[in-house]
Motif scaffolding. Structure first.
Motif, PDB file in Angstrom:
ATOM      1  N   GLY A 165       0.784  -1.222   0.000  1.00 33.29           N
ATOM      2  CA  GLY A 165       0.000   0.000   0.000  1.00 33.29           C
ATOM      3  C   GLY A 165       0.817   1.273   0.000  1.00 33.29           C
ATOM      4  O   GLY A 165       0.263   2.376   0.101  1.00 33.29           O
ATOM      5  N   SER A 166       2.139   1.140  -0.140  1.00 39.38           N
ATOM      6  CA  SER A 166       3.015   2.314  -0.147  1.00 39.38           C
ATOM      7  C   SER A 166       3.103   2.897  -1.552  1.00 39.38           C
ATOM      8  O   SER A 166       2.525   2.376  -2.509  1.00 39.38           O
ATOM      9  CB  SER A 166       4.407   1.939   0.356  1.00 39.38           C
ATOM     10  OG  SER A 166       5.109   1.190  -0.625  1.00 39.38           O
ATOM     11  N   ASP A 167       3.863   3.969  -1.685  1.00 37.51           N
ATOM     12  CA  ASP A 167       4.057   4.582  -2.997  1.00 37.51           C
ATOM     13  C   ASP A 167       5.149   3.893  -3.795  1.00 37.51           C
ATOM     14  O   ASP A 167       5.376   4.222  -4.962  1.00 37.51           O
ATOM     15  CB  ASP A 167       4.383   6.068  -2.825  1.00 37.51           C
ATOM     16  CG  ASP A 167       3.195   6.828  -2.280  1.00 37.51           C
ATOM     17  OD1 ASP A 167       2.321   7.216  -3.068  1.00 37.51           O
ATOM     18  OD2 ASP A 167       3.130   7.002  -1.048  1.00 37.51           O
ATOM     19  N   ALA A 168       5.825   2.938  -3.189  1.00 36.29           N
ATOM     20  CA  ALA A 168       6.850   2.156  -3.880  1.00 36.29           C
ATOM     21  C   ALA A 168       6.231   0.913  -4.499  1.00 36.29           C
ATOM     22  O   ALA A 168       5.447   0.204  -3.853  1.00 36.29           O
ATOM     23  CB  ALA A 168       7.954   1.746  -2.911  1.00 36.29           C
ATOM     24  N   THR A 169       6.553   0.645  -5.748  1.00 40.38           N
ATOM     25  CA  THR A 169       6.163  -0.608  -6.369  1.00 40.38           C
ATOM     26  C   THR A 169       7.255  -1.641  -6.113  1.00 40.38           C
ATOM     27  O   THR A 169       8.341  -1.315  -5.629  1.00 40.38           O
ATOM     28  CB  THR A 169       5.994  -0.433  -7.892  1.00 40.38           C
ATOM     29  OG1 THR A 169       7.275  -0.089  -8.457  1.00 40.38           O
ATOM     30  CG2 THR A 169       4.978   0.651  -8.217  1.00 40.38           C
ATOM     31  N   TYR A 170       6.976  -2.882  -6.442  1.00 46.31           N
ATOM     32  CA  TYR A 170       8.001  -3.920  -6.294  1.00 46.31           C
ATOM     33  C   TYR A 170       9.206  -3.618  -7.175  1.00 46.31           C
ATOM     34  O   TYR A 170      10.349  -3.868  -6.782  1.00 46.31           O
ATOM     35  CB  TYR A 170       7.422  -5.294  -6.631  1.00 46.31           C
ATOM     36  CG  TYR A 170       6.538  -5.856  -5.543  1.00 46.31           C
ATOM     37  CD1 TYR A 170       7.097  -6.374  -4.377  1.00 46.31           C
ATOM     38  CD2 TYR A 170       5.154  -5.878  -5.669  1.00 46.31           C
ATOM     39  CE1 TYR A 170       6.303  -6.892  -3.366  1.00 46.31           C
ATOM     40  CE2 TYR A 170       4.345  -6.385  -4.665  1.00 46.31           C
ATOM     41  CZ  TYR A 170       4.922  -6.889  -3.519  1.00 46.31           C
ATOM     42  OH  TYR A 170       4.136  -7.391  -2.509  1.00 46.31           O
ATOM     43  N   ASP A 171       8.965  -3.046  -8.349  1.00 39.60           N
ATOM     44  CA  ASP A 171      10.085  -2.664  -9.206  1.00 39.60           C
ATOM     45  C   ASP A 171      10.912  -1.549  -8.572  1.00 39.60           C
ATOM     46  O   ASP A 171      12.130  -1.493  -8.741  1.00 39.60           O
ATOM     47  CB  ASP A 171       9.585  -2.215 -10.579  1.00 39.60           C
ATOM     48  CG  ASP A 171       9.289  -3.386 -11.507  1.00 39.60           C
ATOM     49  OD1 ASP A 171       9.667  -4.523 -11.167  1.00 39.60           O
ATOM     50  OD2 ASP A 171       8.682  -3.157 -12.571  1.00 39.60           O
ATOM     51  N   ASP A 172      10.246  -0.645  -7.844  1.00 42.73           N
ATOM     52  CA  ASP A 172      10.969   0.432  -7.175  1.00 42.73           C
ATOM     53  C   ASP A 172      11.959  -0.114  -6.147  1.00 42.73           C
ATOM     54  O   ASP A 172      12.977   0.520  -5.863  1.00 42.73           O
ATOM     55  CB  ASP A 172      10.001   1.376  -6.462  1.00 42.73           C
ATOM     56  CG  ASP A 172       9.243   2.271  -7.426  1.00 42.73           C
ATOM     57  OD1 ASP A 172       9.751   2.522  -8.525  1.00 42.73           O
ATOM     58  OD2 ASP A 172       8.138   2.717  -7.074  1.00 42.73           O
ATOM     59  N   LEU A 173      11.653  -1.266  -5.582  1.00 41.05           N
ATOM     60  CA  LEU A 173      12.531  -1.861  -4.583  1.00 41.05           C
ATOM     61  C   LEU A 173      13.742  -2.539  -5.213  1.00 41.05           C
ATOM     62  O   LEU A 173      14.737  -2.802  -4.540  1.00 41.05           O
ATOM     63  CB  LEU A 173      11.764  -2.899  -3.756  1.00 41.05           C
ATOM     64  CG  LEU A 173      10.521  -2.410  -3.006  1.00 41.05           C
ATOM     65  CD1 LEU A 173       9.848  -3.588  -2.297  1.00 41.05           C
ATOM     66  CD2 LEU A 173      10.861  -1.318  -2.017  1.00 41.05           C
ATOM     67  N   THR A 174      13.647  -2.820  -6.486  1.00 43.65           N
ATOM     68  CA  THR A 174      14.689  -3.570  -7.173  1.00 43.65           C
ATOM     69  C   THR A 174      15.955  -2.737  -7.356  1.00 43.65           C
ATOM     70  O   THR A 174      15.907  -1.577  -7.744  1.00 43.65           O
ATOM     71  CB  THR A 174      14.193  -4.038  -8.550  1.00 43.65           C
ATOM     72  OG1 THR A 174      13.077  -4.908  -8.371  1.00 43.65           O
ATOM     73  CG2 THR A 174      15.289  -4.777  -9.305  1.00 43.65           C
ATOM     74  N   THR A 175      17.081  -3.346  -7.067  1.00 43.78           N
ATOM     75  CA  THR A 175      18.367  -2.703  -7.277  1.00 43.78           C
ATOM     76  C   THR A 175      18.839  -2.968  -8.707  1.00 43.78           C
ATOM     77  O   THR A 175      18.978  -4.115  -9.104  1.00 43.78           O
ATOM     78  CB  THR A 175      19.418  -3.240  -6.289  1.00 43.78           C
ATOM     79  OG1 THR A 175      18.949  -3.026  -4.962  1.00 43.78           O
ATOM     80  CG2 THR A 175      20.748  -2.533  -6.479  1.00 43.78           C
ATOM     81  N   ARG A 176      19.063  -1.908  -9.443  1.00 43.52           N
ATOM     82  CA  ARG A 176      19.538  -2.052 -10.817  1.00 43.52           C
ATOM     83  C   ARG A 176      21.053  -1.998 -10.836  1.00 43.52           C
ATOM     84  O   ARG A 176      21.673  -1.154 -10.188  1.00 43.52           O
ATOM     85  CB  ARG A 176      18.960  -0.947 -11.704  1.00 43.52           C
ATOM     86  CG  ARG A 176      17.468  -1.068 -11.920  1.00 43.52           C
ATOM     87  CD  ARG A 176      16.960   0.068 -12.788  1.00 43.52           C
ATOM     88  NE  ARG A 176      17.475   0.006 -14.153  1.00 43.52           N
ATOM     89  CZ  ARG A 176      16.954  -0.745 -15.114  1.00 43.52           C
ATOM     90  NH1 ARG A 176      15.928  -1.535 -14.852  1.00 43.52           N
ATOM     91  NH2 ARG A 176      17.478  -0.737 -16.326  1.00 43.52           N
ATOM     92  N   ASP A 177      21.654  -2.887 -11.617  1.00 40.12           N
ATOM     93  CA  ASP A 177      23.099  -2.864 -11.791  1.00 40.12           C
ATOM     94  C   ASP A 177      23.479  -1.668 -12.658  1.00 40.12           C
ATOM     95  O   ASP A 177      22.715  -1.271 -13.552  1.00 40.12           O
ATOM     96  CB  ASP A 177      23.552  -4.175 -12.447  1.00 40.12           C
ATOM     97  CG  ASP A 177      25.063  -4.316 -12.440  1.00 40.12           C
ATOM     98  OD1 ASP A 177      25.600  -4.777 -11.425  1.00 40.12           O
ATOM     99  OD2 ASP A 177      25.687  -3.949 -13.460  1.00 40.12           O
ATOM    100  N   VAL A 178      24.641  -1.106 -12.392  1.00 43.81           N
ATOM    101  CA  VAL A 178      25.099   0.054 -13.159  1.00 43.81           C
ATOM    102  C   VAL A 178      25.102  -0.248 -14.656  1.00 43.81           C
ATOM    103  O   VAL A 178      24.779   0.617 -15.483  1.00 43.81           O
ATOM    104  CB  VAL A 178      26.501   0.489 -12.688  1.00 43.81           C
ATOM    105  CG1 VAL A 178      27.040   1.611 -13.571  1.00 43.81           C
ATOM    106  CG2 VAL A 178      26.460   0.941 -11.235  1.00 43.81           C
ATOM    107  N   SER A 179      25.425  -1.477 -15.028  1.00 44.12           N
ATOM    108  CA  SER A 179      25.537  -1.843 -16.440  1.00 44.12           C
ATOM    109  C   SER A 179      24.187  -1.885 -17.158  1.00 44.12           C
ATOM    110  O   SER A 179      24.139  -1.945 -18.393  1.00 44.12           O
ATOM    111  CB  SER A 179      26.223  -3.205 -16.574  1.00 44.12           C
ATOM    112  OG  SER A 179      25.431  -4.222 -15.978  1.00 44.12           O
ATOM    113  N   GLN A 180      23.071  -1.837 -16.408  1.00 49.00           N
ATOM    114  CA  GLN A 180      21.755  -1.876 -17.029  1.00 49.00           C
ATOM    115  C   GLN A 180      21.339  -0.528 -17.605  1.00 49.00           C
ATOM    116  O   GLN A 180      20.364  -0.448 -18.355  1.00 49.00           O
ATOM    117  CB  GLN A 180      20.702  -2.326 -16.015  1.00 49.00           C
ATOM    118  CG  GLN A 180      20.809  -3.789 -15.611  1.00 49.00           C
ATOM    119  CD  GLN A 180      19.717  -4.163 -14.634  1.00 49.00           C
ATOM    120  OE1 GLN A 180      19.880  -4.019 -13.426  1.00 49.00           O
ATOM    121  NE2 GLN A 180      18.599  -4.630 -15.143  1.00 49.00           N
ATOM    122  N   ASP A 181      22.070   0.510 -17.234  1.00 51.79           N
ATOM    123  CA  ASP A 181      21.675   1.857 -17.628  1.00 51.79           C
ATOM    124  C   ASP A 181      22.834   2.636 -18.222  1.00 51.79           C
ATOM    125  O   ASP A 181      23.998   2.364 -17.928  1.00 51.79           O
ATOM    126  CB  ASP A 181      21.140   2.629 -16.414  1.00 51.79           C
ATOM    127  CG  ASP A 181      19.996   1.914 -15.733  1.00 51.79           C
ATOM    128  OD1 ASP A 181      19.009   1.599 -16.422  1.00 51.79           O
ATOM    129  OD2 ASP A 181      20.092   1.664 -14.521  1.00 51.79           O
TER     130      ASP A 181
END
Length: 262
Positions: free
Chosen positions: A126-142
């Motif tokens: 119920g927060s403003d964070a989605t499950y994707d928001d919690l995900t840590t992205r690797d530097v190489s993904q961006d």
């Protein structure tokens, strides 16, 4: 609370050289951010406050456990109250060369289930964070575009001297955002203000670190606020107490702990 987003970069042939320089600097800065010093173990008492556009608030009490081991980050959130969320537990394991593993225990179902990638856009508790928001992205993904240096004052009144980086998804299908603008504090190399833009290039969320405190040699974000500017709803996480580098039992970071709390 961590969020992710990315950027769609449009560049004309005439300025490609300039962007190449900026991107190189952006990558260098974000690699330093990724190397942010974190404790091997942490245990925190956290208050999560949900607030709607009318100012109505709901507070939740959480005990959070963290561990860094073998290139993986483990986080467990154990909801202690109120009754509507009590005994709900969440485990996230960040894998070095693959997607994060996420598991949740809901008392009403009396079982642990894996959170599937298809649920990434759903709200977390119920927060403003989605499950994707919690995900840590690797530097190489961006890709990372350095924009400028500037000072910024966050909602708590604290000012920071920052690098401003535009983050660009290499695979635009693996994020719900079109891009993210991130202000990196030069002193701690920690993201203290992040703006997330949706697929229509409209600002949807803002994440701010309201306070950073030095705890046993670590720069710890003690309070942060994620606001959905389109709905007016916000979620604040405030650490009331934290203990770092005190080893925790292996069982805490298992699905068995999720279902039993022991």
């Amino acid at each position: 609370m961590r969020t992710t987003t990315k950027t769609l970069v449009a560049a004309t042939f005439a300025v490609i050289g300039g962007l190449a320089f900026a991107d190189a600097r952006g990558d260098e800065i974000m690699n330093k951010v990724a190397d942010f010093k974190k404790p091997s173990f942490s245990q925190s008492q956290v208050v999560m406050t949900l607030e709607d556009k009318n100012g109505t608030k709901e507070a939740r009490q959480i005990v959070e456990y963290g561990k860094e081991e073998g290139g993986r980050t483990y986080v467990v959130m154990d909801f202690k109250g109120p009754a509507s969320v009590k005994d709900t537990r969440f485990l996230q394991i960040t894998n070095k060369n693959g997607p994060d593993d996420k598991f949740i225990y809901l008392p009403a179902l009396k079982s642990v289930r894996r959170v599937n990638s298809s649920e990434g856009s759903k709200s977390f508790m119920g927060s403003d964070a989605t499950y994707d928001d919690l995900t840590t992205r690797d530097v190489s993904q961006d890709e990372h575009q350095f924009l400028r240096e500037e000072s910024i004052k966050v909602e708590s009144g604290v000012s920071y001297n920052c690098y401003v980086i535009k983050e660009i998804p290499i695979d635009k299908k693996d994020t719900q955002y079109n891009y993210r603008l991130t202000w990196i504090d030069k002193n701690t190399m920690y993201p203290i203000h992040t703006e997330m833009y949706d697929k229509n290039n409209k600002l949807v969320k803002v994440l701010e670190v309201l306070t950073i405190q030095k705890i046993d040699g670590y720069d710890m974000p003690m309070e942060n606020k994620l606001k959905n500017v389109q709905t007016g709803h916000s979620t604040t996480l405030k650490i009331m107490k934290v203990v770092v580098d005190k080893p925790l039992p292996e069982r805490v970071f298992t699905q068995t702990f999720l279902s039993t709390g022991k």
